[in-house]
Design a protein around this motif. Structure first.
Motif, PDB file in Angstrom:
ATOM      1  N   THR A   1       0.828  -1.212   0.000  1.00  0.00           N
ATOM      2  CA  THR A   1       0.000   0.000   0.000  1.00  0.00           C
ATOM      3  C   THR A   1       0.859   1.258   0.000  1.00  0.00           C
ATOM      4  OG1 THR A   1      -1.739  -1.175   1.196  1.00  0.00           O
ATOM      5  CG2 THR A   1      -1.844   1.227   1.217  1.00  0.00           C
TER       6      THR A   1
ATOM      7  N   GLY B   1       1.897   5.067   0.716  1.00  0.00           N
ATOM      8  CA  GLY B   1       1.620   5.947   1.849  1.00  0.00           C
ATOM      9  C   GLY B   1       1.808   5.294   3.208  1.00  0.00           C
ATOM     10  N   ILE B   2       2.201   3.996   3.213  1.00  0.00           N
ATOM     11  CA  ILE B   2       2.447   3.293   4.481  1.00  0.00           C
ATOM     12  C   ILE B   2       3.951   3.076   4.615  1.00  0.00           C
ATOM     13  CG2 ILE B   2       2.041   1.183   5.825  1.00  0.00           C
ATOM     14  CD1 ILE B   2      -0.518   2.749   5.412  1.00  0.00           C
TER      15      ILE B   2
ATOM     16  N   ALA C   1      -4.900   1.122   5.963  1.00  0.00           N
ATOM     17  CA  ALA C   1      -4.757   0.705   4.559  1.00  0.00           C
ATOM     18  C   ALA C   1      -5.990  -0.078   4.114  1.00  0.00           C
ATOM     19  CB  ALA C   1      -3.521  -0.173   4.381  1.00  0.00           C
ATOM     20  N   VAL C   2      -6.442   0.210   2.902  1.00  0.00           N
ATOM     21  CA  VAL C   2      -7.544  -0.537   2.276  1.00  0.00           C
ATOM     22  C   VAL C   2      -7.081  -0.920   0.871  1.00  0.00           C
ATOM     23  CG1 VAL C   2      -9.935  -0.421   1.426  1.00  0.00           C
ATOM     24  CG2 VAL C   2      -9.324   0.646   3.618  1.00  0.00           C
TER      25      VAL C   2
ATOM     26  N   ARG D   1     -11.660   0.276  -2.205  1.00  0.00           N
ATOM     27  CA  ARG D   1     -11.755   1.634  -1.666  1.00  0.00           C
ATOM     28  C   ARG D   1     -13.065   2.311  -2.064  1.00  0.00           C
ATOM     29  NH1 ARG D   1      -5.404   3.404  -2.630  1.00  0.00           N
ATOM     30  NH2 ARG D   1      -4.617   1.744  -1.272  1.00  0.00           N
TER      31      ARG D   1
ATOM     32  N   GLY E   1     -12.466   2.162   5.122  1.00  0.00           N
ATOM     33  CA  GLY E   1     -11.525   2.991   5.869  1.00  0.00           C
ATOM     34  C   GLY E   1     -12.227   3.755   6.979  1.00  0.00           C
ATOM     35  N   TYR E   2     -13.342   4.343   6.649  1.00  0.00           N
ATOM     36  CA  TYR E   2     -14.112   5.100   7.639  1.00  0.00           C
ATOM     37  C   TYR E   2     -14.511   4.216   8.823  1.00  0.00           C
ATOM     38  CZ  TYR E   2     -17.773   7.835   9.821  1.00  0.00           C
ATOM     39  OH  TYR E   2     -18.521   8.508  10.748  1.00  0.00           O
TER      40      TYR E   2
ATOM     41  N   PHE F   1      -0.031  10.115  12.030  1.00  0.00           N
ATOM     42  CA  PHE F   1       1.143  10.570  11.294  1.00  0.00           C
ATOM     43  C   PHE F   1       0.868  10.350   9.817  1.00  0.00           C
ATOM     44  CE2 PHE F   1       2.519   8.833  15.359  1.00  0.00           C
ATOM     45  CZ  PHE F   1       3.189   9.910  15.921  1.00  0.00           C
TER      46      PHE F   1
ATOM     47  N   ALA G   1      -3.534  12.210  -1.163  1.00  0.00           N
ATOM     48  CA  ALA G   1      -4.802  11.457  -1.117  1.00  0.00           C
ATOM     49  C   ALA G   1      -5.132  11.060   0.314  1.00  0.00           C
ATOM     50  CB  ALA G   1      -4.711  10.227  -2.019  1.00  0.00           C
TER      51      ALA G   1
ATOM     52  N   ALA H   1      -6.370  14.063   2.142  1.00  0.00           N
ATOM     53  CA  ALA H   1      -7.738  14.416   1.726  1.00  0.00           C
ATOM     54  C   ALA H   1      -8.756  13.506   2.402  1.00  0.00           C
ATOM     55  CB  ALA H   1      -7.856  14.330   0.201  1.00  0.00           C
ATOM     56  N   PHE H   2      -8.400  12.205   2.525  1.00  0.00           N
ATOM     57  CA  PHE H   2      -9.304  11.279   3.235  1.00  0.00           C
ATOM     58  C   PHE H   2      -9.505  11.737   4.674  1.00  0.00           C
ATOM     59  CE2 PHE H   2      -9.404   7.883   6.407  1.00  0.00           C
ATOM     60  CZ  PHE H   2     -10.621   7.298   6.115  1.00  0.00           C
ATOM     61  N   TRP H   3      -8.401  11.981   5.382  1.00  0.00           N
ATOM     62  CA  TRP H   3      -8.544  12.333   6.805  1.00  0.00           C
ATOM     63  C   TRP H   3      -9.362  13.607   6.967  1.00  0.00           C
ATOM     64  CZ3 TRP H   3      -7.807   8.722  10.160  1.00  0.00           C
ATOM     65  CH2 TRP H   3      -6.873   7.718   9.928  1.00  0.00           C
TER      66      TRP H   3
ATOM     67  N   LYS I   1     -11.658  14.681   4.935  1.00  0.00           N
ATOM     68  CA  LYS I   1     -13.055  14.363   4.581  1.00  0.00           C
ATOM     69  C   LYS I   1     -13.790  13.733   5.760  1.00  0.00           C
ATOM     70  CE  LYS I   1     -16.580  14.126   2.028  1.00  0.00           C
ATOM     71  NZ  LYS I   1     -17.102  12.991   1.316  1.00  0.00           N
ATOM     72  N   VAL I   2     -13.065  12.943   6.569  1.00  0.00           N
ATOM     73  CA  VAL I   2     -13.738  12.265   7.676  1.00  0.00           C
ATOM     74  C   VAL I   2     -13.554  13.015   9.011  1.00  0.00           C
ATOM     75  CG1 VAL I   2     -13.711  10.016   6.541  1.00  0.00           C
ATOM     76  CG2 VAL I   2     -11.832  10.609   8.090  1.00  0.00           C
TER      77      VAL I   2
HETATM   78  C1  LIG Z   1      -7.083   6.384   2.753  1.00  0.00           C
HETATM   79  C2  LIG Z   1      -7.835   5.055   2.582  1.00  0.00           C
HETATM   80  C3  LIG Z   1      -7.559   4.191   3.803  1.00  0.00           C
HETATM   81  C4  LIG Z   1      -9.327   5.345   2.468  1.00  0.00           C
HETATM   82  O1  LIG Z   1     -10.031   4.107   2.546  1.00  0.00           O
HETATM   83  P1  LIG Z   1     -11.489   3.946   1.879  1.00  0.00           P
HETATM   84  O2  LIG Z   1     -12.036   2.647   2.366  1.00  0.00           O
HETATM   85  O3  LIG Z   1     -11.419   4.146   0.423  1.00  0.00           O
HETATM   86  O4  LIG Z   1     -12.272   5.166   2.532  1.00  0.00           O
HETATM   87  P2  LIG Z   1     -13.882   5.269   2.718  1.00  0.00           P
HETATM   88  O5  LIG Z   1     -14.536   4.574   1.578  1.00  0.00           O
HETATM   89  O6  LIG Z   1     -14.244   4.821   4.086  1.00  0.00           O
HETATM   90  O7  LIG Z   1     -14.098   6.839   2.588  1.00  0.00           O
HETATM   91  C5  LIG Z   1     -14.725   7.626   3.603  1.00  0.00           C
HETATM   92  C6  LIG Z   1     -15.051   8.974   3.005  1.00  0.00           C
HETATM   93  O8  LIG Z   1     -13.832   9.593   2.586  1.00  0.00           O
HETATM   94  C7  LIG Z   1     -13.870   9.833   1.187  1.00  0.00           C
HETATM   95  N1  LIG Z   1     -12.541   9.552   0.651  1.00  0.00           N
HETATM   96  C8  LIG Z   1     -11.907   8.368   0.584  1.00  0.00           C
HETATM   97  N2  LIG Z   1     -10.677   8.512   0.051  1.00  0.00           N
HETATM   98  C9  LIG Z   1     -10.561   9.832  -0.218  1.00  0.00           C
HETATM   99  C10 LIG Z   1      -9.532  10.624  -0.785  1.00  0.00           C
HETATM  100  N3  LIG Z   1      -8.354  10.090  -1.163  1.00  0.00           N
HETATM  101  N4  LIG Z   1      -9.754  11.951  -0.937  1.00  0.00           N
HETATM  102  C11 LIG Z   1     -10.909  12.527  -0.545  1.00  0.00           C
HETATM  103  N5  LIG Z   1     -11.936  11.826   0.001  1.00  0.00           N
HETATM  104  C12 LIG Z   1     -11.747  10.502   0.167  1.00  0.00           C
HETATM  105  C13 LIG Z   1     -14.913   8.896   0.635  1.00  0.00           C
HETATM  106  O9  LIG Z   1     -15.476   9.367  -0.555  1.00  0.00           O
HETATM  107  C14 LIG Z   1     -15.908   8.866   1.757  1.00  0.00           C
HETATM  108  O10 LIG Z   1     -16.713  10.012   1.704  1.00  0.00           O
HETATM  109  P3  LIG Z   1     -18.329   9.873   1.699  1.00  0.00           P
HETATM  110  O11 LIG Z   1     -18.685   9.301   3.047  1.00  0.00           O
HETATM  111  O12 LIG Z   1     -18.797  11.252   1.484  1.00  0.00           O
HETATM  112  O13 LIG Z   1     -18.634   8.923   0.594  1.00  0.00           O
HETATM  113  C15 LIG Z   1      -7.367   4.307   1.312  1.00  0.00           C
HETATM  114  O14 LIG Z   1      -7.499   5.141   0.202  1.00  0.00           O
HETATM  115  C16 LIG Z   1      -5.918   3.831   1.380  1.00  0.00           C
HETATM  116  O15 LIG Z   1      -5.631   2.714   1.814  1.00  0.00           O
HETATM  117  N6  LIG Z   1      -4.987   4.693   0.933  1.00  0.00           N
HETATM  118  C17 LIG Z   1      -3.558   4.347   0.900  1.00  0.00           C
HETATM  119  C18 LIG Z   1      -2.976   4.278   2.304  1.00  0.00           C
HETATM  120  C19 LIG Z   1      -3.012   5.619   3.001  1.00  0.00           C
HETATM  121  O16 LIG Z   1      -2.669   6.655   2.468  1.00  0.00           O
HETATM  122  N7  LIG Z   1      -3.428   5.540   4.284  1.00  0.00           N
HETATM  123  C20 LIG Z   1      -3.402   6.686   5.158  1.00  0.00           C
HETATM  124  C21 LIG Z   1      -2.062   6.726   5.779  1.00  0.00           C
HETATM  125  S1  LIG Z   1      -1.947   8.045   6.951  1.00  0.00           S
END
Ligand SMILES: CC(C)(COP(=O)(O)OP(=O)(O)OC[C@H]1O[C@@H](n2cnc3c(N)ncnc32)[C@H](O)[C@@H]1OP(=O)(O)O)[C@@H](O)C(=O)NCCC(=O)NCCS
Length: 140
Positions: free
Chosen positions: A23, A25-26, A76-77, A82, A87-88, A109, A116, A119-121, A123-124
């Motif tokens: 994965t 980013g890990i 990680a997912v 994804r 992840g959420y 961290f 990306a 952006a996930f963190w 978003k949640v």
């Molecule tokens: C980050 C990660 C864990 C997200 O997992 P995921 O299962 O796809 O996330 P979810 O489906 O639970 O998403 C939750 C919300 O965040 C949003 N989201 C997910 N990935 C996103 C991204 N990269 N950018 C913006 N929003 C994002 C989803 O759309 C969802 O929003 P919604 O509820 O409005 O639909 C996955 O992309 C991953 O494994 N990435 C690589 C490893 C990584 O970077 N991990 C973080 C290390 S700090």
């Protein structure tokens, strides 16, 4: 898409480590051997989780506390799973366990170039601490 989430055990180690290794980013280190992960899980029972789809491990997260603050590591997912809420839900389970333990703030961290991930963190519901920087000291 149906997925299940349960507590991580040491028996999950090989599959979890393989997921982390593949994965982006890990960042893995000497802190991620089976012995160190066993110690982490023992010190933080019920705070780390894995997700499965049809018996296949598709997600993982370490959660723990030093008794003062909470910390999540290595979320990680698998790419093909994804966007389905895995992840959420992994994060939600860890945060619920930390809250139950009396922790009221949690840190993560994130690599500065992991756009990306950041952006996930955000978003949640997580917020960036622009006033802080991470420093480390090696005891080796
Ligand atoms: C980050 C990660 C864990 C997200 O997992 P995921 O299962 O796809 O996330 P979810 O489906 O639970 O998403 C939750 C919300 O965040 C949003 N989201 C997910 N990935 C996103 C991204 N990269 N950018 C913006 N929003 C994002 C989803 O759309 C969802 O929003 P919604 O509820 O409005 O639909 C996955 O992309 C991953 O494994 N990435 C690589 C490893 C990584 O970077 N991990 C973080 C290390 S700090």
């Amino acid at each position: 898409m149906e997925f299940t989430i349960r507590e991580m055990t040491l028996q999950d180690y090989d599959a979890v480590y393989a997921l982390w290794s593949e994965t982006e980013g890990i960042g893995l280190s000497s802190a991620d051997t089976s012995e160190r992960i066993a110690a982490f899980l023992q010190r933080n029972p019920g705070m780390s989780f894995v997700a499965h789809v049809q018996g296949q491990l598709v997600g993982a997260l370490l959660g723990g506390t030093d008794g003062r603050r909470g910390y999540l590591h290595h979320l990680a997912v698998r790419p093909q799973w994804r966007g389905a809420g895995i992840g959420y839900q992994l994060v939600a389970r860890a945060l619920a366990a930390l809250k139950q333990a009396g922790v009221d703030r949690c840190h993560i961290f994130v690599y500065a170039d992991n756009a990306a991930g950041k952006a996930f963190w955000k978003k949640v519901g997580w917020y960036e601490r622009t006033e802080l920087m991470l420093m480390s000291y090696d005891l080796t």
